[in-house]
Design a protein around this motif. Structure first.
Motif, PDB file in Angstrom:
ATOM      1  N   GLN A  54       1.462  11.770   1.637  1.00 48.12           N
ATOM      2  CA  GLN A  54       1.129  10.728   2.887  1.00 48.12           C
ATOM      3  C   GLN A  54       2.302  11.255   3.961  1.00 48.12           C
ATOM      4  OE1 GLN A  54       3.020   6.747   1.723  1.00 48.12           O
ATOM      5  NE2 GLN A  54       1.756   5.973   3.434  1.00 48.12           N
ATOM      6  N   LEU A  55       1.717  11.586   5.170  1.00 50.51           N
ATOM      7  CA  LEU A  55       2.741  12.336   6.069  1.00 50.51           C
ATOM      8  C   LEU A  55       3.142  11.438   7.425  1.00 50.51           C
ATOM      9  CD1 LEU A  55       0.261  15.587   6.557  1.00 50.51           C
ATOM     10  CD2 LEU A  55       2.238  15.253   5.008  1.00 50.51           C
ATOM     11  N   GLU A  56       2.441  10.223   7.426  1.00 48.77           N
ATOM     12  CA  GLU A  56       2.795   9.542   8.406  1.00 48.77           C
ATOM     13  C   GLU A  56       2.666   7.970   8.405  1.00 48.77           C
ATOM     14  OE1 GLU A  56       1.567  10.762  12.392  1.00 48.77           O
ATOM     15  OE2 GLU A  56       2.679   8.736  13.273  1.00 48.77           O
ATOM     16  N   LYS A  57       3.582   7.062   8.605  1.00 50.71           N
ATOM     17  CA  LYS A  57       3.268   5.755   8.277  1.00 50.71           C
ATOM     18  C   LYS A  57       3.816   5.078   9.660  1.00 50.71           C
ATOM     19  CE  LYS A  57       5.918   5.185   4.493  1.00 50.71           C
ATOM     20  NZ  LYS A  57       6.556   4.579   3.309  1.00 50.71           N
ATOM     21  N   SER A  58       3.016   4.116  10.264  1.00 49.68           N
ATOM     22  CA  SER A  58       3.269   3.227  11.288  1.00 49.68           C
ATOM     23  C   SER A  58       4.314   2.347  10.909  1.00 49.68           C
ATOM     24  CB  SER A  58       2.259   2.290  11.573  1.00 49.68           C
ATOM     25  OG  SER A  58       2.398   1.471  12.794  1.00 49.68           O
ATOM     26  N   ARG A  59       5.029   1.872  12.036  1.00 54.18           N
ATOM     27  CA  ARG A  59       6.106   0.757  11.941  1.00 54.18           C
ATOM     28  C   ARG A  59       5.276  -0.450  11.484  1.00 54.18           C
ATOM     29  NH1 ARG A  59       6.333   1.988  17.288  1.00 54.18           N
ATOM     30  NH2 ARG A  59       5.764   0.237  18.627  1.00 54.18           N
ATOM     31  N   LEU A  60       4.024  -0.730  11.708  1.00 54.86           N
ATOM     32  CA  LEU A  60       3.193  -1.764  11.259  1.00 54.86           C
ATOM     33  C   LEU A  60       3.334  -2.166   9.882  1.00 54.86           C
ATOM     34  CD1 LEU A  60       0.051  -1.424  13.541  1.00 54.86           C
ATOM     35  CD2 LEU A  60       1.910  -2.913  13.920  1.00 54.86           C
ATOM     36  N   LEU A  61       3.585  -0.702   8.981  1.00 52.66           N
ATOM     37  CA  LEU A  61       3.418  -0.886   7.848  1.00 52.66           C
ATOM     38  C   LEU A  61       4.588  -1.233   6.883  1.00 52.66           C
ATOM     39  CD1 LEU A  61       0.848   0.193   5.959  1.00 52.66           C
ATOM     40  CD2 LEU A  61       2.147   2.292   5.558  1.00 52.66           C
ATOM     41  N   SER A  62       4.590  -2.516   6.935  1.00 49.61           N
ATOM     42  CA  SER A  62       6.038  -3.234   6.155  1.00 49.61           C
ATOM     43  C   SER A  62       5.999  -2.710   4.886  1.00 49.61           C
ATOM     44  CB  SER A  62       5.749  -4.602   6.218  1.00 49.61           C
ATOM     45  OG  SER A  62       5.172  -5.145   5.494  1.00 49.61           O
ATOM     46  N   ASP A  63       7.359  -3.164   4.225  1.00 52.68           N
ATOM     47  CA  ASP A  63       7.651  -2.796   2.658  1.00 52.68           C
ATOM     48  C   ASP A  63       6.801  -3.621   1.757  1.00 52.68           C
ATOM     49  OD1 ASP A  63      11.338  -2.958   3.220  1.00 52.68           O
ATOM     50  OD2 ASP A  63       9.670  -1.542   3.723  1.00 52.68           O
ATOM     51  N   ARG A  64       5.634  -4.490   2.332  1.00 51.13           N
ATOM     52  CA  ARG A  64       4.761  -5.353   1.399  1.00 51.13           C
ATOM     53  C   ARG A  64       3.510  -4.293   1.246  1.00 51.13           C
ATOM     54  NH1 ARG A  64       2.455  -9.019   3.177  1.00 51.13           N
ATOM     55  NH2 ARG A  64       2.910  -8.973   5.212  1.00 51.13           N
ATOM     56  N   THR A  76      -5.793   4.156  -2.409  1.00 49.47           N
ATOM     57  CA  THR A  76      -5.860   2.621  -2.556  1.00 49.47           C
ATOM     58  C   THR A  76      -4.598   2.128  -1.407  1.00 49.47           C
ATOM     59  OG1 THR A  76      -4.231   2.841  -4.024  1.00 49.47           O
ATOM     60  CG2 THR A  76      -6.421   2.532  -4.792  1.00 49.47           C
ATOM     61  N   LEU A  77      -4.831   0.886  -1.005  1.00 54.89           N
ATOM     62  CA  LEU A  77      -4.041   0.292  -0.208  1.00 54.89           C
ATOM     63  C   LEU A  77      -3.668  -0.921  -0.656  1.00 54.89           C
ATOM     64  CD1 LEU A  77      -2.375   0.160   2.765  1.00 54.89           C
ATOM     65  CD2 LEU A  77      -4.343  -1.148   3.444  1.00 54.89           C
ATOM     66  N   GLU A  78      -2.324  -1.307  -1.247  1.00 55.27           N
ATOM     67  CA  GLU A  78      -2.136  -2.639  -1.712  1.00 55.27           C
ATOM     68  C   GLU A  78      -1.200  -3.397  -0.843  1.00 55.27           C
ATOM     69  OE1 GLU A  78       0.502  -2.090  -5.017  1.00 55.27           O
ATOM     70  OE2 GLU A  78       0.224  -4.322  -5.739  1.00 55.27           O
ATOM     71  N   ILE A  79      -1.485  -4.441  -0.814  1.00 52.64           N
ATOM     72  CA  ILE A  79      -0.528  -5.469   0.049  1.00 52.64           C
ATOM     73  C   ILE A  79       0.171  -6.720  -1.004  1.00 52.64           C
ATOM     74  CG2 ILE A  79      -0.405  -7.196   1.897  1.00 52.64           C
ATOM     75  CD1 ILE A  79      -3.022  -6.092   2.981  1.00 52.64           C
ATOM     76  N   GLN A  80       1.402  -6.579  -0.978  1.00 52.57           N
ATOM     77  CA  GLN A  80       2.131  -7.460  -1.882  1.00 52.57           C
ATOM     78  C   GLN A  80       2.605  -8.777  -1.231  1.00 52.57           C
ATOM     79  OE1 GLN A  80       5.247  -4.883  -3.421  1.00 52.57           O
ATOM     80  NE2 GLN A  80       3.959  -4.357  -5.373  1.00 52.57           N
ATOM     81  N   ARG A  81       2.483  -9.754  -1.837  1.00 50.11           N
ATOM     82  CA  ARG A  81       2.750 -11.199  -1.183  1.00 50.11           C
ATOM     83  C   ARG A  81       2.203 -11.168   0.047  1.00 50.11           C
ATOM     84  NH1 ARG A  81       7.003  -8.195  -2.624  1.00 50.11           N
ATOM     85  NH2 ARG A  81       7.698  -8.009  -0.331  1.00 50.11           N
ATOM     86  N   THR A  82       0.884 -11.568  -0.020  1.00 53.09           N
ATOM     87  CA  THR A  82       0.069 -11.540   1.262  1.00 53.09           C
ATOM     88  C   THR A  82       0.556 -12.876   1.972  1.00 53.09           C
ATOM     89  OG1 THR A  82      -1.616 -12.665   0.329  1.00 53.09           O
ATOM     90  CG2 THR A  82      -1.886 -10.412   0.496  1.00 53.09           C
TER      91      THR A  82
END
Lengths: 114, 112
Positions: A54-64, A76-82
Motif C-alpha cells: 500500500q503506497l499512498e493513503k488519502s487523509r479521507l481514509l480515517s482510522d475506521r 478488500t476495503l473494510e469500514i469499521q463502525r460505519t
C-alpha cells in the motif's frame, strides 16, 4: 469478462456495523486503486497498491478504513463502525505498469448506511 | 475536485456536436482525461491526452488541450442518445503521483 469486478454491487447496513468490499482487478494489473464517490461529485482518491504494498493513503481514509491486497491480486476495503457519512459509491480501478496513467474502473459498490 | 472545474449540465440535440469544457489549475499535470459514467455504473475511460499534445482525435471524439489557459475540451460529433451520461474531466499531476483528480462531472442531456 476481463474487466475490473467488485462485490457486492450494493450494500445496506446499519450504523455501527462493519462492512467489507472486494475488488478483483484486470488480470496482471499490478496497481489497484480505491476511490469514493458521493452524490453529485467526482470520485475522490482513497488509497492505492502496487502489488501487495500500500503506497499512498488519502487523509479521507480515517482510522475506521483499512485496505489490503495480501497476494497482490484482489483487494478488500473494510469500514469499521460505519457512519451515515460513509454512504457513497466505492470504486476500484486498476492499471498496468509504473506510471498508472491508464486506470480502468470497476462498476462500484454502493454503500447505504441507515 | 475543486481543482478541476466543469459546467454541471449540457443539453444538445441529437445529431449535433457536443462540446464539454473543463479547466484545471495545476500546470504540472501530465495526463488529462475524459471519463464517461452512465447511471448506476462505474467510470469508462473514454480518452486521454498527454500534456505535450494539443489535440487528439478518436472516431467521434476530439480532445483539445490549451496548456497556456489550462483548458481542456471534449467534442462529441453526431451526438447520439447513447451518449447521454455524466462526463468527468480529470488530471494526473506527475508521473510519481498516482491519483487522478476528478471534476464534478457534466451531465449531457440529449434532446430528440
Amino acid at each position: 469478462d476481463t474487466g475490473v469486478s467488485q462485490d457486492p454491487r450494493h450494500k445496506i447496513t446499519k450504523r455501527g456495523q462493519n462492512v467489507t468490499f472486494r475488488c478483483d482487478p484486470i488480470s496482471e494489473h499490478n496497481r489497484l486503486y480505491w476511490y469514493r464517490q458521493t452524490l453529485g461529485q467526482g470520485p475522490e482518491f482513497l488509497t492505492y497498491f502496487q502489488n501487495e504494498a500500500q503506497l499512498e493513503k488519502s487523509r479521507l481514509l480515517s482510522d475506521r478504513f483499512s485496505a489490503e491486497r495480501p497476494k497482490g491480486s484482489f483487494s478488500t476495503l473494510e469500514i469499521q463502525r460505519t457512519e451515515q457519512g460513509d454512504s457513497a459509491m466505492y470504486l476500484c480501478a486498476s492499471s498496468l505498469g509504473d506510471s498508472g496513467y491508464e486506470q480502468y474502473f470497476g462498476p462500484g459498490t454502493r454503500l447505504t448506511v441507515t | 475536485g475543486e481543482d478541476v472545474e466543469q459546467s454541471l449540465f449540457l443539453s444538445v440535440r441529437e445529431g449535433d456536436s457536443s462540446v464539454i469544457n473543463c479547466t484545471y489549475t495545476d500546470s504540472s499535470s501530465t495526463y488529462l482525461y475524459w471519463y464517461k459514467q452512465e447511471p448506476g455504473a462505474g467510470l469508462q475511460l473514454l480518452t486521454y491526452i498527454f500534456s505535450n499534445m494539443d489535440m487528439k482525435q478518436d472516431q467521434r471524439l476530439t480532445v483539445l488541450l490549451n496548456k497556456k489557459d489550462k483548458h481542456l475540451s471534449l467534442r462529441i460529433a453526431d451526438t447520439q442518445t447513447g451518449d447521454s451520461a455524466i462526463y468527468f474531466c480529470a488530471e494526473k499531476r506527475t508521473n510519481r503521483d498516482d491519483k487522478i483528480i476528478f471534476g464534478k462531472g457534466t451531465r449531457l442531456h440529449i434532446l430528440p
